[in-house]
Design an enzyme around this catalytic site. Structure first.
Site, PDB file in Angstrom:
ATOM      1  N   ARG A 194      26.544 -84.207  43.432  1.00 51.72           N
ATOM      2  CA  ARG A 194      27.454 -85.479  43.786  1.00 51.72           C
ATOM      3  C   ARG A 194      27.110 -85.867  45.245  1.00 51.72           C
ATOM      4  O   ARG A 194      26.923 -84.962  46.181  1.00 51.72           O
ATOM      5  CB  ARG A 194      28.450 -85.278  43.370  1.00 51.72           C
TER       6      ARG A 194
ATOM      7  N   SER B 176      27.920 -74.428  46.503  1.00 48.65           N
ATOM      8  CA  SER B 176      28.710 -73.375  46.020  1.00 48.65           C
ATOM      9  C   SER B 176      27.786 -72.277  45.483  1.00 48.65           C
ATOM     10  O   SER B 176      27.810 -71.972  44.250  1.00 48.65           O
ATOM     11  CB  SER B 176      29.376 -73.963  44.743  1.00 48.65           C
TER      12      SER B 176
ATOM     13  N   ASP C  32      33.937 -75.009  47.863  1.00 53.15           N
ATOM     14  CA  ASP C  32      34.988 -76.108  47.084  1.00 53.15           C
ATOM     15  C   ASP C  32      36.329 -75.490  47.586  1.00 53.15           C
ATOM     16  O   ASP C  32      37.202 -76.351  47.624  1.00 53.15           O
ATOM     17  CB  ASP C  32      34.820 -76.066  45.810  1.00 53.15           C
TER      18      ASP C  32
END
Length: 490
Positions: free
Chosen positions: A108, A176, A229
């Protein structure tokens, strides 16, 4: 009565006795099957027991591991990774910042406008882009070029003529995958996971790889923060509330981070002059003999791609809870014949996902219609009596309760480590823990069990000063906020 009539009467009596005996045998066999199924559940419940005394042992064990992980790399099951994040957003940030969230087969890009004190986030735009499968095993140059091109198109579309091309933009990069952080804006890839296998990226600074690709594409942007995150969730929580000192993610996986005094981080002495730093615990890998591990947990771990790894995560996160339930139902079917012939779908790993388990657990209809539907549609188990459906719900409750109580113990471990668990003299300080993930935000029974356990472990007086605040999209918004907090242009 004649001999014929007498014979008929005797015959009828014999048949009646035979039928009665068959019915009695069938009822006895049914009771036996039920008793054995109930015994399987009872044994499982005993194995999952989390009395307060045991949870306190878990808390103490995790605190010990935290100290060991802060002292040296490799000294603990908890990695206690340095993030070099020594300042968190506080609501005064102003301007336009970007975020890139790369954590799987999609990534994203976000554009976030911050209005400064009192205005907070004015607006944000998000775009999701799938990564072509061939790029996941191609080369570092090809992957990051594709990402940079997508980012450039997004910037041009969203910015238009509002931004001078000579002005450098700041980017928060959520990556991540396992990284050894070398500064707040740089980190070396240790290994790929989640289907990626690009050998020439391993050992490289992923932020530098991205910046080189952006430069080639003519995009004047730099990585101001490289985060995961969980750290992004803490940043988002602190942006809205300065009392946020920790963050926990309880979703598909689970992790936690918190703000630690740098003088307590022995392994970072000489690396920073700041008074505090966010530490990424990687608590999914925590292990202790005090954890209530059952034969089902052991079997799940043995058959996983990473045996003897992520033991705590496998007991509390959404990736695994449904499969623990499946394994218990499978044992019930094998030992009691309670579902008839053992349904083949019960033998398929992860055929019962955690959202389905949660749906059965939260079924409040009188006849447990949702439980019946899920058993039939997903596990191909038909004609399950209400009594048995209630036993299935019991299994879901045992698993959820254990997971929530262990997650609460993990949170208390952090509070104890930083002196916020009520042991110090004086009035308890207000403490905010940012929390993200559907297990807590969307699963009411899990959330209630976790909150109740915090009260049990901390006392009512202390617990009322510990606020768990749901913060969604730490990997996106949180990364942009960290870019703002660590941007020289602030």
């Amino acid at each position: 009565m004649g001999r014929v009539g007498f014979g008929v009467a005797v015959g009828c009596a014999v048949v009646s006795c035979a039928i009665a005996a068959a019915l009695a045998w069938r009822r006895a066999r049914g009771r036996g099957r039920w008793r054995r199924a109930a015994e399987v559940v009872r044994e499982f419940e005993e194995g999952c027991a989390t009395p307060v005394a045991r949870l306190r042992q878990v808390v103490d064990a995790m605190v010990v591991e935290m100290h060991a992980g802060l002292a040296s790399d490799g000294g603990s099951k908890l990695k206690m990774l340095l993030t070099f994040v020594d300042s968190l957003p506080d609501g005064t940030e102003e301007g336009t910042y970007y975020a890139l969230d790369l954590g799987g087969t999609n990534f994203r890009v976000l554009r976030v406008q911050l209005g400064g004190k009192g205005s907070l986030i004015l607006n944000h735009q998000v775009e999701r882009q799938p990564i072509p499968h061939e790029l996941m095993t191609s080369s570092s140059e090809n992957l990051f070029d594709f990402i940079a091109l997508t980012l450039k198109r997004f910037v041009e579309k969203e910015d238009g003529s509002q931004h001078h091309s000579d002005d450098e933009r700041a980017l928060g990069f959520t990556f991540s995958f396992p990284v050894r952080q070398t500064s707040v804006a740089s980190g070396v890839l240790i290994k790929w996971t989640k289907g990626f296998s690009i050998e020439d990226t391993v050992g490289k600074d992923v932020a530098q790889c991205l910046e080189e690709a952006m430069t080639k594409r003519g995009l004047n942007m730099r990585v101001a923060a490289l985060v995961n995150d969980t750290v992004g969730t803490l940043a988002l929580g602190h942006y809205y509330d300065e009392d946020a000192v920790a963050a926990v993610v309880i979703g598909t996986g689970s992790n936690a981070c918190y703000v630690e005094r740098t003088d307590a981080i022995i392994k970072c002495q000489g690396l920073t002059n700041s008074g505090s730093m966010v530490v990424n615990m990687e608590w999914g890998n925590f292990w202790s003999s005090h954890l209530p591990r059952t034969s089902y947990d052991i079997a799940l771990d043995d058959e996983s791609p990473n045996p003897n790894d992520q033991g705590f995560e496998k007991m509390i996160s959404g990736m695994y809870l449904g499969d623990v339930a499946r394994r218990v139902l499978q044992r019930m079917a094998q030992e009691s014949d309670i579902f008839g012939d053992t349904p083949q779908n019960l033998n398929v790993p992860f055929s019962l996902r955690t959202p389905l388990m949660a749906a059965m657990h939260t079924d409040d209809s009188a006849d447990l219609r949702e439980v019946k539907t899920i058993l039939q549609e997903y596990l191909h188990i038909s004609d399950v009596p209400l009594k048995t459906r209630r036993l299935v719900v019991k299994v879901c409750d045992i698993i959820t309760r254990r997971a929530a109580r262990l997650a609460a113990a993990g949170i208390v471990s952090i509070l104890k480590k930083i002196g916020r668990d009520g042991r110090t003299k004086g009035k308890p300080r207000r403490t905010v823990v940012a929390i993200e993930g559907p297990l807590y935000s969307s699963y009411a029974i899990f959330r209630d069990y976790l909150n109740e356990t915090l009260v049990e472990l901390l006392s009512e007086e202390v617990a009322q000063n510990v606020i768990l605040k749901v913060c969604e999209d730490g990997s996106g918004l949180g990364a942009a906020l960290l870019a703002a907090a660590h941007s020289v242009d602030r």
